[in-house]
Design an enzyme around this catalytic site. Structure first.
Site, short mmCIF file in Angstrom:
data_model
loop_
_atom_site.label_atom_id
_atom_site.label_comp_id
_atom_site.label_asym_id
_atom_site.label_seq_id
_atom_site.Cartn_x
_atom_site.Cartn_y
_atom_site.Cartn_z
N PHE A 1 -3.63 30.58 12.86
CA PHE A 1 -2.51 30.41 11.91
C PHE A 1 -2.55 31.44 10.77
O PHE A 1 -2.03 31.18 9.69
CB PHE A 1 -2.49 28.98 11.35
CG PHE A 1 -2.53 27.93 12.41
CD1 PHE A 1 -1.49 27.81 13.31
CD2 PHE A 1 -3.61 27.07 12.54
CE1 PHE A 1 -1.52 26.85 14.32
CE2 PHE A 1 -3.66 26.11 13.54
CZ PHE A 1 -2.62 26.01 14.44
N GLU B 1 5.88 32.16 14.62
CA GLU B 1 6.05 31.74 13.22
C GLU B 1 7.46 31.27 12.85
O GLU B 1 7.60 30.37 12.02
CB GLU B 1 5.69 32.90 12.29
CG GLU B 1 4.26 33.35 12.36
CD GLU B 1 4.09 34.73 11.76
OE1 GLU B 1 4.48 35.72 12.42
OE2 GLU B 1 3.61 34.82 10.63
N GLN C 1 -8.56 36.84 14.64
CA GLN C 1 -7.29 37.31 15.21
C GLN C 1 -7.26 38.84 15.23
O GLN C 1 -6.30 39.43 15.68
CB GLN C 1 -6.12 36.80 14.37
CG GLN C 1 -5.96 35.29 14.41
CD GLN C 1 -4.97 34.80 13.37
OE1 GLN C 1 -5.34 34.04 12.47
NE2 GLN C 1 -3.71 35.21 13.46
N GLU D 1 -7.26 36.00 10.39
CA GLU D 1 -6.83 37.39 10.53
C GLU D 1 -7.80 38.29 9.76
O GLU D 1 -8.15 39.36 10.22
CB GLU D 1 -5.41 37.52 9.97
CG GLU D 1 -4.52 38.42 10.78
CD GLU D 1 -3.12 38.47 10.22
OE1 GLU D 1 -2.49 37.39 10.11
OE2 GLU D 1 -2.66 39.57 9.88
N LYS E 1 0.85 -1.19 0.00
CA LYS E 1 0.00 0.00 0.00
C LYS E 1 0.88 1.24 0.00
O LYS E 1 1.84 1.32 0.75
CB LYS E 1 -0.89 0.02 1.25
CG LYS E 1 -1.64 1.34 1.44
CD LYS E 1 -2.47 1.40 2.72
CE LYS E 1 -3.03 2.81 2.89
NZ LYS E 1 -3.87 2.97 4.08
#
Ligand code: MTE
Ligand code: MOS
Length: 943
Positions: A409, A875, A378, A413, A38
């Site tokens: 992440f 980050e 955010q 934002e 597989k």
């Protein structure tokens, strides 16, 4: 069960009235051998790309094949038997020669036209023959009872995970109450682990609350002819279908430029654009009704890929001219170079895949247009601003707040507006609370991703490998609107130098305008893509010179003091070389490289590789957007001695609130158990900066510090009056003395001055540095891989909380590894997202974590430019995961050299099993050359 069992895609011969009672698996008999194979994109919990079951039966003790069964999955709509191969090989002698025959016959048995659903056609075909080759060797070794053939054909088994976390203890003499520098547990870790933590979708239902479900565009580009919601509205429980006509204020919006419509009025510019929204008494009814809204479009030409956008000159207005960084003289640089190379590299999209999908709950207050919106964001103040503008009310009527979000992440934002705004508009229209919590598919279809990038480069360097000139064109796929794409491109350009002296540079950025959902901020904010191009170039140089890539990086690296970036910022306190050298030592680089060479010389079909890569990441919003570099806080002291902090930052799992509480514990010298943060709200701290660019703790931390210090100053007289008293007594005394026990705090980074014309000054406040070294092993026949070990050394200044900072490093690395190696975001030529939901889109899981994972914080580091000498960390470590990709590249290179193929080759991000296998060129890959572009409709396109 035979080849007649499956009758169609997910269909079998079993009739509706029948059930499968049992499956009998016989033991193999003498001279019979059975193996299964597989290959999937991810090892755990993923559907196979191709799988196979193979069984052989020999005539007595001879080498003659009596019978052979070969079954394949992933090569047709159903599992199929390779019948031509099975009959063709029967009665033949089982020896090396049979492989060649089998490969020819398998190609006939398993035709897969170019553009077949699932794509990766050449890879899938190559897997069938590669599996057979493995099968041949497995059988051989089993028959000869010597197992030495077997191990070199499969990846080394993954051992139990292990790791180390190294950081400095707090100095002797620090009070027990003072929590700064201690590995304090994330303040809501236990609630999150038990499920007690509240998210928008967990909030109790209001009486009269309505559910909202979006109706999204199904074409990439077109004009709306008709919208018919009559059928949807006839369902009992459906209350309304709202459109742009229901927006009382301004229907256009944008984070920087207003270039989007909240609800499309006429022209749709991507699939996933909002045409309207259904309101119903419950979510299931709303979902059902949303499917029944009929939209007719007049389709227009669409652009999906950067390639197409460049061809048609489709850029977000002329930004190509504006997005430039030039330093020195590239022409002269090229003339002086011993070598000049050129190349191209691509980086694909990445879905944010926060655990909590985007959600919002709007509660109208019933008077004078007042409304409260609890939403996943955010950037509360922008949400407030846009909602006020859409509703046509003053911002003082709109309160936006949130306790925490389940990961952002960067994805929450700005694109969170697509949820918060419609919910507010609906609540305003009906004067009822309205809630929306996206399902994963919708979230993926609407909210954009990390920008795909492509780069074309020309690079000059000396014979030692020192850079002398770089010319780069960077392109990003921004989608239909600008969102933050221009700033993201600027971040890519200003991080392109990474940690290297670049004497002559010419970088140009082009932000492609396409008909896909608007791409947006994602941890790293463009820097990741820019720096990946740089590391691709450094590797290319090493490959050309046949040098160790580590050495090439080393000789080009910035010095501790005084090195100058191409945008003219002079570096101070640059710790990259220290991180680099410590990482080389921690990883035992030299010794392990020689172990790897040794391993590779003994193994033809599996190879190991190791890579060491640096990161330098700018902390602060760029000087030109310097106004963002501010933070606010509000601190209340209650008479029982407990403290309530509010600040402008958002908790998204990164541990920001924990650090803020630690700061207060130091100033007040009280245990963290007395300090609490409830939520972030626009009525507590106004005009907030987005919690982004890893500046949350710098900006808000300094503001919290300011507020706490103000309070301490006010408390001083009562403390002086009773120096032996305790905190509670002082607060109580202060209250009776009528001391103001509430203070606001404020902070701004005020020495960021940059001259764009002369390229002097400080563009960014400071930098966070780090280095990672990763070793991998690949299976050359399948493209499978295993991350054996990663070592990271990171300069986070003096860590405020090493547990949280190391958590951020490990988490960011893993998310970056997802981007660079695992995650595949696939879109059809018509702009339809094909990889929706967790069944199709695979993020890293437990088996992807490096089997050995060692993280150290650089000792003796400091940072005069942030609170308590700390550094932003959210980050920066993500980029370090490129070390997994470059380690894979080193392993592939070893395989190519052994097979006699060129040592210089391109490896795009992500380095998926398909890319790994196809780059390990050999006798199996040559059988299946890719179909010529343009001769067929591909199943998916490279964005
Ligand atoms: N960590 C967790 N657990 N969840 C997140 O959503 N976002 C990252 C990073 N770490 C994120 C995270 C991003 S994109 C940024 S910009 C920073 O956290 C923001 O928080 P900070 O400024 O407080 O570091
Ligand atoms: Mo982070 S991408 O700056 O939200």
């Amino acid at each position: 069960m035979d080849d007649k069992f499956f009758t169609g895609y997910r269909k079998t011969v079993i009739k509706p009235s029948e059930i499968l009672v049992s499956i009998f698996l016989p033991f193999t008999s003498a001279n019979e051998y059975m193996y299964s194979f597989k290959q999937a994109g991810r090892k755990e919990d993923d559907i196979s790309i191709v799988n196979a079951g193979m069984k052989i039966h020999f005539k007595n003790e001879t080498n003659t094949i009596e019978d052979l069964s070969l079954a394949f999955g992933g090569m047709a709509p159903t599992t199929v038997m390779a019948t031509k191969t099975m009959t063709g090989l029967r009665n033949k002698e089982w020896n090396e020669n049979i492989i060649q025959t089998a490969c020819q016959l398998l190609e006939k048995d398993l035709p897969l036209p170019p553009g077949s659903p699932g794509g990766m056609v050449e890879y899938r075909k190559t897997l069938t023959t590669s599996f057979f080759f493995k099968f041949y060797h497995f059988v051989q070794s089993a028959r000869s009872k010597v197992l030495n053939g077997l191990p070199s054909m499969v990846l080394t088994e993954r051992p139990l995970s292990k790791g180390t976390q190294v950081y400095e203890e707090v100095p002797d003499g620090q009070t027990i109450e003072d929590a700064i520098g201690r590995p304090i547990v994330h303040t809501s870790a236990y609630q999150q682990a038990t499920g007690e933590a509240m998210y928008v979708d967990d909030l109790p239902i209001y009486r009269d609350e309505l559910a909202l479900v979006h109706v999204l565009s199904k074409v990439a580009h077109g004009t709306i002819k008709t919208v018919d919601a009559s059928q949807a509205l006839s369902i009992p429980g459906v209350v309304d279908f709202i459109t742009y006509k229901d927006v009382p204020g301004n229907n256009t919006w944008g984070p920087v430029v207003f270039d989007e419509e909240m609800f499309v009025s006429k022209e749709v510019r991507c699939q996933g654009a909002i045409i309207g929204a259904i309101l119903a008494e419950d979510i299931r009814t709303a979902e059902r009704a949303a499917d029944l809204v009929k939209v007719e479009y007049e389709q227009l030409d669409h652009i999906v890929t950067m390639e197409d956008a460049i061809k048609k000159n489709s850029f977000h207005d002329g930004v190509e001219k504006e997005l430039m960084l030039q330093d020195g003289d590239v022409e002269e640089g090229f003339n002086k170079s011993d070598h000049v190379i050129d190349g191209e590299v691509h980086i694909e999209a990445q879905e944010h895949f926060y655990l909590e999908t985007q959600a919002a709950l709007a509660v109208p207050k019933g008077e004078v247009g007042e409304i409260e919106v609890i939403c996943t964001t955010q950037y509360l103040s922008l949400t407030q601003k846009i909602i006020a503008s859409l509703l046509g009310v003053d911002r003082n009527k709109v309160i936006c707040k949130i306790k925490r979000i389940g990961g952002g992440f960067g994805g929450k934002e700005y694109r969170n507006m697509l949820i918060a705004a419609p919910v507010a508009i609906a609540a305003n229209k009906h004067n009822r609370p309205v809630r929306c919590s996206l399902d994963r598919d919708q979230d993926m279809m609407m909210t954009g991703t990390r920008h795909p990038f492509m780069a074309k480069y020309k690079v000059g360097f000396t014979k030692e490998g020192k850079l002398s000139a770089i010319q780069v064109k960077l392109y990003s796929n921004a989608g239909f609107s600008k969102d933050l794409s221009v700033i993201i491109m600027k971040k890519a350009i200003t991080h392109f130098d990474l940690v290297y002296n670049m004497p002559n540079v010419d970088i140009v950025g082009g932000v492609c305008k396409t008909n896909i959902p608007s791409n947006t901020a994602f941890r790293g904010f463009g820097s990741i893509q820019g720096m990946f191009v740089t590391e691709t170039i450094m590797t290319h140089i090493a490959e050309l010179l046949d040098q160790c890539p580590m050495k090439i990086r080393d000789i080009n690296m910035y010095e501790e003091e005084g090195s100058k970036t191409p945008y003219g910022q002079i570096l101070d306190n640059c710790t990259i070389k220290r991180c680099w050298n410590e990482c080389l030592t921690q990883a035992e680089y030299e010794k392990r490289q020689s172990d790897i060479s040794n391993f590779n010389s003994k193994n033809r079909w599996r190879k190991r590789g190791m890579a060491i890569n640096p990161v330098k990441f700018a902390l602060s919003f760029v000087a030109m957007e310097g106004f963002f570099n501010q933070g606010g806080a509000l601190v209340h002291l209650y008479t029982d001695g407990s403290v309530l902090i509010s600040h402008g930052g958002m908790e998204m799992g990164q541990g920001l609130h924990t650090k803020m509480i630690q700061i207060a514990s130091r100033v007040f010298n009280i245990p963290i158990s007395k300090i609490f943060i409830s939520e972030t709200s626009t009525d507590k701290v106004p005009n907030t900066t987005p919690t982004a660019t890893s500046t949350g703790s710098d900006l808000n931390g300094a503001a919290v510090l300011d507020a706490c210090e103000k309070l301490m100053k006010r408390l001083q007289p009562v403390i002086d009056a009773n120096p032996k008293g305790n905190w509670e007594q002082w607060i109580n005394a202060a209250y009776f003395e009528r001391v103001n026990l509430s203070a606001t705090g404020f902070y701004k980074t005020d020495d960021l001055v940059y001259d764009t014309v002369n390229k002097t000054g400080r563009l960014y406040s400071y930098f966070t540095y780090g280095v990672a070294c990763t070793e991998v092993e690949i299976d050359c026949l399948t493209g499978d891989h295993q991350v054996i070990r990663t070592d990271i050394v990171m300069d986070v200044g003096r860590s405020m909380n090493p547990a949280i900072d190391i958590g951020q490093i490990e988490g960011a690395f893993t998310q970056g590894y997802g981007m660079f190696v695992i995650e595949e975001y696939k879109v059809s030529p018509e702009g339809t997202l094909l990889t929706r939901g967790p069944g199709n889109y695979k993020i890293p899981t437990y088996g992807n974590i490096p089997a050995e994972f060692n993280v150290s914080l650089l000792k003796g580091a400091s940072n005069p430019r942030a609170v308590y000498s700390s550094k932003g960390i959210g980050e920066p470590p993500l980029f370090l995961a490129c070390s997994a990709l470059f380690a894979i590249k080193a392993a592939i290179r070893a395989a190519r050299i052994e097979a006699g193929y060129s040592k210089i080759f391109r490896l795009d991000s992500p380095a998926t099993s398909c890319r790994i296998r196809m780059a390990c060129q050999d006798q199996f890959t040559v059988q299946f050359p890719p179909a010529e572009k343009g001769t067929y409709r591909p199943w998916y396109v490279d964005l």
